[in-house]
Design an enzyme around this catalytic site. Sequence first.
Site, mmCIF file in Angstrom:
data_model
loop_
_atom_site.group_PDB
_atom_site.id
_atom_site.type_symbol
_atom_site.label_atom_id
_atom_site.label_comp_id
_atom_site.label_asym_id
_atom_site.label_seq_id
_atom_site.Cartn_x
_atom_site.Cartn_y
_atom_site.Cartn_z
ATOM 1 C CG ASN A 8 -1.719 1.217 1.430
ATOM 2 O OD1 ASN A 8 -1.876 2.008 0.506
ATOM 3 N ND2 ASN A 8 -2.248 1.403 2.638
ATOM 4 C CE LYS A 10 -0.103 3.521 4.676
ATOM 5 N NZ LYS A 10 -0.064 3.670 6.109
ATOM 6 C CG HIS A 90 -5.921 2.211 5.297
ATOM 7 N ND1 HIS A 90 -5.470 3.150 6.192
ATOM 8 C CD2 HIS A 90 -4.914 1.326 5.128
ATOM 9 C CE1 HIS A 90 -4.227 2.835 6.546
ATOM 10 N NE2 HIS A 90 -3.864 1.738 5.914
ATOM 11 C CD GLU A 92 -2.865 5.815 6.650
ATOM 12 O OE1 GLU A 92 -2.944 5.839 5.412
ATOM 13 O OE2 GLU A 92 -1.890 5.339 7.265
ATOM 14 C CD GLU A 171 -3.543 -2.287 7.729
ATOM 15 O OE1 GLU A 171 -2.392 -2.468 7.311
ATOM 16 O OE2 GLU A 171 -4.208 -1.274 7.449
ATOM 17 N N GLY A 177 2.317 2.512 10.873
ATOM 18 C CA GLY A 177 3.270 3.602 10.686
ATOM 19 C C GLY A 177 4.017 4.005 11.949
ATOM 20 C CB SER A 213 5.012 -1.319 12.155
ATOM 21 O OG SER A 213 4.616 0.029 12.353
#
Length: 253
Positions: A8, A10, A90, A92, A171, A177, A213
């Site tokens: 991914n 992003k 996701h 985010e 996740e 991250g 991560s």
Amino acid sequence: MTKILAFNWKMNPGKLKTAISLARASDFKGAVIMPPFIFIEEIAKVLKKAKLGAQDLSWENPPAGRGAFTGEVSAKELKNLGVEYVIVGHSERRLKLNETDEMINKKVLTALGAGLKVILCVGEGLAIRKNGKKSVEKFIKSQLQKDLKGINKLLVISHKSLSHNLVIAYEPVWAIGTGRSDTPKDVIEIINFIKKSLVISHKSSVKILYGGSVSGKNIKNFVQYNDIDGYLIGGASLKLSEVNKIIQICLEK
Ligand code: PGA
């Protein structure tokens, strides 16, 4: 079974030239390259073994796949570019863009209905994790119920096993991250909980990934476990040295 390595990118890597080198380095069986929309068409020309993915889609999918929806990209447009997978939900997008479970559910149904493979992301934030295992399970169960609502009806209408096209990515938000991945033991527990909680036909064909991560350094702690069907990888998918290590370790397995 070949593990899924979903890369991914992003909103990266900025330049087409860099995107192409990255795609070439990641072009292995089992890899799914998920560039920003703007690079999809060019990356499609480069890939020989990896599959192509997108990071989002519109829940609107008019018959011709086009219409007055400013800024949106339809399932049909993605399919026309050779996209096979799409990320939905996701964290985010859930947290920074206020995407709700209702919106995510519409996207899941649209994507599956259009024949795309969905990578549905679920996972708890730190406060919930700190509350203990029961809170995590309750939260994830609720996400699954809301995000997958109506999927069995879709299955009846389409007369085929859509479960082959559904992938879930666990996740935990606090691991994304941050450089602080979850432990294989906890990941496997949640994966088994997700498998148990799914109320869809042919659920045994649903694959479950871990994301948060994952790197060239820690992936070796995970690959020995068959319960994890693959990984959704963000930051590390942008560094050639990391990509090489990750692919090497997964190929050795
Ligand atoms: P990360 O991102 O690997 O950088 O933690 C994973 C993701 O957001 O899918």
